[in-house]
Design a protein around this motif. Structure first.
Motif: not given
Length: 464
Positions: A309-320
């Protein structure tokens, strides 16, 4: 230009006061302004009842003498307890203008604590602490001027145990961090600010102000309003809850992505759930933002999902769970920021992972925001938002009923939904927090996570 939402450290406040003096004010004139403003608030609370003012040796004590004079002129019975003689020129002058004797102890209706203010950096001595406690217990209401004595202005720590609780705290000039950070903020009661003309300070932290949200434009469609992809993992219930919250947060389209056949994702009529290879699902060019972490798990498979998901390089919310798996190398090639939403335990995990230790919470949040090159929402009974290259933001207190399972997933969903609409990450974080807190107020006491989700539309309406 003034800024009544700014939050200053003790050092920044001293510099701001010096700037006012350089522009023609004096310590005495600032003390008069502060004391007069505080006295008006105290006079209303006292409603004709007797007032006791505890004055210290510094300028906070000087404020107390000014307050006493104004209250006396308005007809109140005022007694001053001054265990220490004034030491600053302004405090000595203020006591001289008061012109009446002090007493060793007094009982009354309202106690005003002017013992020590912003400058205190050490615990109260035993004698002063005992006096403060005894006076507080013998008065029906307590007011703190500038700050309650015995707290650290810059981080909200209590320098002594068993400090009294206050019904009202009157901030002088600007807000300080202790007014909004636990544990100190929990003892302050109502908070009011007296303006003494402090100008805007560059890069000062701010108290978040309620957002003004907008209805979608007339030509809007589901994709133009933002597509949010929520990544399901080992415990899909958390992802479902976050997605349901996100549907009410402004995004036009919310999808749950799962690379496994999960019975819990079947029979969700209000959610679009897509089952396929995560690599294939994340290639959808219409995706505007991701949410990853709620129910993700902490296995190697979960780590691979996060990395993808992080490699997609889009704005991302990381939680939990994503916060437990996040590593610096996962962010090295990204150009888009992430929004990390840790509670206290997860904040410690991130601090260790990114080598940001040995700092107070405010400093730690700022350093972590720089380390992740994004936005960090340090959530809890007091919530701090730090953004790379920007000022810190402190959220006003939210209802304590939010201290129940699932509400963190809902906050993550709301922030991610706002992020998918295209607004900048720091604003998305603030707006998500406001919606979260307002939904809790609309839901009333003892709500469940589902009840909180149901209250989000009413919360959204409150900001239109």
């Amino acid at each position: 230009m003034k800024d009544l939402a700014q939050i200053l450290t003790a050092a920044q406040m001293r510099t701001a006061e010096e700037a006012l003096i350089d522009n023609g004010e004096s310590v005495e004139s600032l003390m008069e302004q502060a004391g007069h403003g505080a006295a008006l608030l105290i006079w209303r609370m006292a409603s004709g009842r007797p007032v006791t003012i505890l004055c210290g040796p510094g300028n906070n004590g000087g404020d107390g003498y000014v307050i006493a004079r104004f209250l006396h002129e308005r007809g109140l019975t005022v007694q001053i307890v001054a265990p220490l003689e004034p030491k600053t020129d302004a405090a000595i002058s203020a006591r001289g203008k008061w012109g009446q004797a002090t007493v060793p102890y007094a009982e009354g209706a309202v106690l005003v604590d002017c013992l020590f203010g912003t400058g205190l950096g050490r615990p109260l001595g035993d004698d002063l602490l005992a006096l403060l406690r005894n006076l507080a217990s013998s008065h029906k209401q307590c007011v703190a001027v500038d700050l309650p004595s015995g707290v650290d202005s810059d981080n909200g720590e209590q320098l002594n145990s068993s400090l009294p609780a206050y019904d009202l705290t009157i901030a002088l000039g600007v807000w300080k961090f202790a007014h909004w950070l636990m544990p100190a903020s929990g003892q302050m009661g109502m908070r009011r600010l007296v303006d003494i003309g402090v100008k805007k300070v560059t890069n000062a932290a701010r108290l978040s102000e309620a957002p003004l949200l907008q209805a979608p434009p007339l030509d809007a469609h589901k994709y133009s309003r933002g597509l949010l992809a929520v990544i399901a993992g080992e415990m899909s219930g958390a992802a479902i809850l976050a997605a349901e919250a996100a549907q009410h947060g402004g995004a036009g389209y919310v999808k749950v992505f799962s690379d496994e056949d999960d019975e819990r994702l079947i029979g969700q009529p209000d959610l679009v759930v897509e089952h396929a290879s995560l690599l294939e699902l994340t290639r959808d060019h219409r995706i505007d933002a991701f949410l990853v972490g709620p129910g993700l798990g902490r296995s190697e498979e979960a780590r691979a999902r996060l990395d993808l998901v992080l490699a997609c390089d889009l704005p991302t919310v990381c939680d939990a769970d994503a916060l437990h798996l996040l590593e610096p190398k996962m962010l090295e090639s990204r150009t888009q920021p992430i929004v990390a939403t840790p509670h206290a335990g997860e904040l410690d995990v991130l601090a260790n992972t990114f080598g940001v230790v040995g700092l107070d919470r405010n400093e730690q949040a700022s350093e972590l925001a720089e380390a992740i090159e994004g936005v960090l929402v340090a959530k809890g009974p007091d919530t701090l938002i730090a953004a790379e290259g920007s000022f810190s933001t402190v959220m006003p207190p939210a209802p304590s009923w939010l201290s129940t399972a699932g509400t963190g997933d809902i906050l993550a969903g709301l922030i991610a939904s706002r992020l998918a609409t295209g607004i900048v990450p720091r604003k998305a974080a603030e707006q998500g927090c406001w919606l979260h807190a307002e939904a809790a107020r609309k839901a009333g006491p003892a709500f469940t996570a589902i009840g909180l989700v149901d209250a989000i539309p009413k919360a959204y309406r409150a900001f239109l």
